[in-house]
Design a protein around this motif. Structure first.
Motif, PDB file in Angstrom:
ATOM      1  N   SER A   1     -15.144  -1.600   4.172  1.00 45.25           N
ATOM      2  CA  SER A   1     -15.335  -1.568   2.721  1.00 45.25           C
ATOM      3  C   SER A   1     -14.023  -1.793   1.991  1.00 45.25           C
ATOM      4  CB  SER A   1     -15.951  -0.200   2.346  1.00 45.25           C
ATOM      5  OG  SER A   1     -16.075  -0.067   0.953  1.00 45.25           O
ATOM      6  N   GLU A   2     -13.970  -2.837   1.182  1.00 47.03           N
ATOM      7  CA  GLU A   2     -12.837  -3.148   0.300  1.00 47.03           C
ATOM      8  C   GLU A   2     -11.540  -3.342   1.082  1.00 47.03           C
ATOM      9  OE1 GLU A   2     -13.975  -3.831  -2.472  1.00 47.03           O
ATOM     10  OE2 GLU A   2     -15.360  -2.337  -3.251  1.00 47.03           O
ATOM     11  N   LEU A   3     -11.604  -4.116   2.159  1.00 46.34           N
ATOM     12  CA  LEU A   3     -10.423  -4.391   2.979  1.00 46.34           C
ATOM     13  C   LEU A   3     -10.260  -5.871   3.300  1.00 46.34           C
ATOM     14  CD1 LEU A   3      -9.451  -2.309   6.149  1.00 46.34           C
ATOM     15  CD2 LEU A   3      -8.856  -4.672   5.849  1.00 46.34           C
TER      16      LEU A   3
ATOM     17  N   SER B   1      -8.318   4.785   3.221  1.00 46.80           N
ATOM     18  CA  SER B   1      -7.610   5.257   2.026  1.00 46.80           C
ATOM     19  C   SER B   1      -7.430   6.780   2.093  1.00 46.80           C
ATOM     20  CB  SER B   1      -8.355   4.791   0.765  1.00 46.80           C
ATOM     21  OG  SER B   1      -7.637   5.164  -0.387  1.00 46.80           O
TER      22      SER B   1
ATOM     23  N   PHE C   1       0.827  -1.213   0.000  1.00 48.99           N
ATOM     24  CA  PHE C   1       0.000   0.000   0.000  1.00 48.99           C
ATOM     25  C   PHE C   1       0.860   1.261   0.000  1.00 48.99           C
ATOM     26  CE2 PHE C   1      -3.379  -2.962   1.233  1.00 48.99           C
ATOM     27  CZ  PHE C   1      -4.327  -2.586   0.285  1.00 48.99           C
TER      28      PHE C   1
ATOM     29  N   ALA D   1      -3.436   2.624  11.802  1.00 42.33           N
ATOM     30  CA  ALA D   1      -3.586   1.376  12.562  1.00 42.33           C
ATOM     31  C   ALA D   1      -3.652   0.205  11.594  1.00 42.33           C
ATOM     32  CB  ALA D   1      -4.856   1.405  13.408  1.00 42.33           C
ATOM     33  N   GLU D   2      -3.044  -0.896  11.997  1.00 45.71           N
ATOM     34  CA  GLU D   2      -3.141  -2.127  11.211  1.00 45.71           C
ATOM     35  C   GLU D   2      -4.061  -3.091  11.944  1.00 45.71           C
ATOM     36  OE1 GLU D   2       0.493  -4.368  10.744  1.00 45.71           O
ATOM     37  OE2 GLU D   2      -0.690  -6.060  10.015  1.00 45.71           O
ATOM     38  N   HIS D   3      -5.175  -3.413  11.313  1.00 44.77           N
ATOM     39  CA  HIS D   3      -6.179  -4.271  11.945  1.00 44.77           C
ATOM     40  C   HIS D   3      -6.045  -5.708  11.453  1.00 44.77           C
ATOM     41  CE1 HIS D   3      -7.763  -0.445  13.097  1.00 44.77           C
ATOM     42  NE2 HIS D   3      -8.102  -0.117  11.864  1.00 44.77           N
TER      43      HIS D   3
ATOM     44  N   TYR E   1       0.374   4.197  -2.725  1.00 42.78           N
ATOM     45  CA  TYR E   1       0.027   5.575  -2.372  1.00 42.78           C
ATOM     46  C   TYR E   1       1.100   6.582  -2.774  1.00 42.78           C
ATOM     47  CZ  TYR E   1      -4.287   4.105  -0.212  1.00 42.78           C
ATOM     48  OH  TYR E   1      -5.554   3.606  -0.014  1.00 42.78           O
TER      49      TYR E   1
ATOM     50  N   ASP F   1      -6.265   3.619   8.820  1.00 44.89           N
ATOM     51  CA  ASP F   1      -5.640   2.968   7.672  1.00 44.89           C
ATOM     52  C   ASP F   1      -4.218   2.585   8.061  1.00 44.89           C
ATOM     53  OD1 ASP F   1      -6.456   2.984   4.417  1.00 44.89           O
ATOM     54  OD2 ASP F   1      -4.340   2.618   4.879  1.00 44.89           O
ATOM     55  N   LEU F   2      -3.721   1.485   7.479  1.00 40.78           N
ATOM     56  CA  LEU F   2      -2.351   1.054   7.822  1.00 40.78           C
ATOM     57  C   LEU F   2      -1.289   1.882   7.119  1.00 40.78           C
ATOM     58  CD1 LEU F   2      -1.181  -0.655   5.221  1.00 40.78           C
ATOM     59  CD2 LEU F   2      -2.245  -2.576   6.361  1.00 40.78           C
TER      60      LEU F   2
ATOM     61  N   GLY G   1      -9.727   1.169   6.993  1.00 43.47           N
ATOM     62  CA  GLY G   1      -9.133   1.193   5.649  1.00 43.47           C
ATOM     63  C   GLY G   1      -9.676   2.372   4.871  1.00 43.47           C
TER      64      GLY G   1
ATOM     65  N   TYR H   1     -10.903   6.986  -6.703  1.00 40.98           N
ATOM     66  CA  TYR H   1     -12.147   7.287  -5.987  1.00 40.98           C
ATOM     67  C   TYR H   1     -12.733   8.625  -6.414  1.00 40.98           C
ATOM     68  CZ  TYR H   1     -10.952   3.444  -2.874  1.00 40.98           C
ATOM     69  OH  TYR H   1     -10.641   2.206  -2.369  1.00 40.98           O
TER      70      TYR H   1
ATOM     71  N   PHE I   1      -6.945   4.284  -6.404  1.00 38.42           N
ATOM     72  CA  PHE I   1      -8.169   3.532  -6.716  1.00 38.42           C
ATOM     73  C   PHE I   1      -9.170   4.383  -7.520  1.00 38.42           C
ATOM     74  CE2 PHE I   1      -6.411   1.545  -2.881  1.00 38.42           C
ATOM     75  CZ  PHE I   1      -6.317   0.222  -3.305  1.00 38.42           C
TER      76      PHE I   1
ATOM     77  N   GLU J   1     -14.700   3.975  10.073  1.00 43.15           N
ATOM     78  CA  GLU J   1     -14.378   3.388   8.767  1.00 43.15           C
ATOM     79  C   GLU J   1     -12.968   2.810   8.824  1.00 43.15           C
ATOM     80  OE1 GLU J   1     -13.598   4.190   4.052  1.00 43.15           O
ATOM     81  OE2 GLU J   1     -13.775   5.925   5.373  1.00 43.15           O
TER      82      GLU J   1
HETATM   83  C1  LIG Z   1      -9.227  -0.448  -1.363  1.00 49.66           C
HETATM   84  S1  LIG Z   1      -8.976   0.707  -0.073  1.00 49.66           S
HETATM   85  C2  LIG Z   1     -10.629   0.960   0.584  1.00 49.66           C
HETATM   86  C3  LIG Z   1     -10.996   2.417   0.814  1.00 49.66           C
HETATM   87  C4  LIG Z   1     -12.400   2.689   1.346  1.00 49.66           C
HETATM   88  N1  LIG Z   1     -12.677   1.925   2.540  1.00 49.66           N
HETATM   89  C5  LIG Z   1     -13.454   2.432   0.285  1.00 49.66           C
HETATM   90  O1  LIG Z   1     -14.079   1.366   0.264  1.00 49.66           O
HETATM   91  O2  LIG Z   1     -13.659   3.317  -0.548  1.00 49.66           O
HETATM   92  C6  LIG Z   1      -8.273  -0.372   1.148  1.00 49.66           C
HETATM   93  C7  LIG Z   1      -7.512   0.381   2.226  1.00 49.66           C
HETATM   94  O3  LIG Z   1      -7.358  -0.503   3.331  1.00 49.66           O
HETATM   95  C8  LIG Z   1      -6.088  -0.310   3.905  1.00 49.66           C
HETATM   96  N2  LIG Z   1      -5.761  -1.571   4.602  1.00 49.66           N
HETATM   97  C9  LIG Z   1      -5.499  -2.787   4.054  1.00 49.66           C
HETATM   98  N3  LIG Z   1      -5.296  -3.705   5.005  1.00 49.66           N
HETATM   99  C10 LIG Z   1      -5.437  -3.062   6.188  1.00 49.66           C
HETATM  100  C11 LIG Z   1      -5.349  -3.473   7.549  1.00 49.66           C
HETATM  101  N4  LIG Z   1      -5.057  -4.742   7.867  1.00 49.66           N
HETATM  102  N5  LIG Z   1      -5.554  -2.546   8.520  1.00 49.66           N
HETATM  103  C12 LIG Z   1      -5.843  -1.250   8.203  1.00 49.66           C
HETATM  104  N6  LIG Z   1      -5.936  -0.796   6.933  1.00 49.66           N
HETATM  105  C13 LIG Z   1      -5.747  -1.690   5.939  1.00 49.66           C
HETATM  106  C14 LIG Z   1      -5.169   0.014   2.731  1.00 49.66           C
HETATM  107  O4  LIG Z   1      -4.034   0.754   3.118  1.00 49.66           O
HETATM  108  C15 LIG Z   1      -6.116   0.803   1.811  1.00 49.66           C
HETATM  109  O5  LIG Z   1      -5.959   2.188   1.987  1.00 49.66           O
END
Ligand SMILES: C[S@@+](CC[C@H](N)C(=O)[O-])C[C@H]1O[C@@H](n2cnc3c(N)ncnc32)[C@H](O)[C@@H]1O
Length: 195
Positions: free
Chosen positions: A110-112, A50, A7, A93-95, A11, A69-70, A48, A19, A17, A46
């Protein structure tokens, strides 16, 4: 390459992406916002976030909103995008390894989920369910087709949440799966006193 490095490299672009420019993303965001069963939430989160495009759309619906977001670059971009919204906090944060305190009445996942391996996604689902308060709604939205970086499918991600929480709604097409869960099983009409 590990997930953070992947990521961080992504970035280097401003809006990787797309958006801000893609109709696909604008439509998906509109569907996500329209699917929220309540007009207003007290404490939203929210994961992740982005560069904060969805976060900015969620902000007017929440009294307080946490976005995480990570990626350090994503967090910086989201902070810039949300600078005018004092009720929105953006944290790195990394979840699920790192997790916020307390419970939420809106969680947007969403999308994570498909970036996690199956056991980690299972652990994520358990932590998400535990962070959702009694009236809260958890929304998940995921891209369905296979892609190189995905470690599990949209269907697997959503099945982990289905196993733990009552499903409130479901919407899908060939591209994406958008679903919500809540322990409050009243419909929107019931909540509004329409039936
Ligand atoms: C595809 S984007 C989704 C953006 C937004 N949630 C949306 O749906 O429009 C995924 C984001 O999740 C973050 N991400 C991925 N794995 C993660 C984790 N384990 N913890 C936190 N953030 C994470 C990435 O850095 C990225 O910015």
């Amino acid at each position: 390459m590990n997930t953070t490095a992947y990521f961080d490299a992504l970035y280097q672009q401003d809006d990787p992406f797309e958006y801000r420019t893609r109709w696909y993303e604008a439509r998906k965001r509109a569907l996500t916002l329209a699917s929220l069963p309540r007009d207003h939430y007290l404490r939203g989160w929210e994961l992740g976030c982005s560069n904060g495009v969805l976060t900015a759309a969620l902000a007017p619906r929440c009294a307080q909103l946490l976005a995480t977001d990570l990626s350090e670059q994503a967090v910086s971009a989201a902070r810039l995008a949300l600078a005018a919204h004092a009720h929105v906090r953006v944290e790195r944060a990394e979840h699920p390894r790192q997790w916020p305190d307390g419970t939420f009445d809106l969680i947007v996942f969403s999308e994570l989920g498909y970036y996690l391996d199956p056991p980690t996604m299972q652990a994520m689902a358990a932590r998400l369910a535990a962070s959702l308060d009694a009236q809260g709604v958890l929304i998940a939205c995921h891209w369905r087709p296979a892609f190189a970086e995905a470690r599990c499918t949209a269907e697997f991600v959503h099945a982990q949440l289905d196993a733990l929480l009552p499903r409130a709604f479901s919407w899908g097409d060939a591209d994406m799966l958008l679903q919500g869960w809540s322990r409050d099983t009243r419909s929107v009409a019931e909540h509004e006193g329409l039936r």
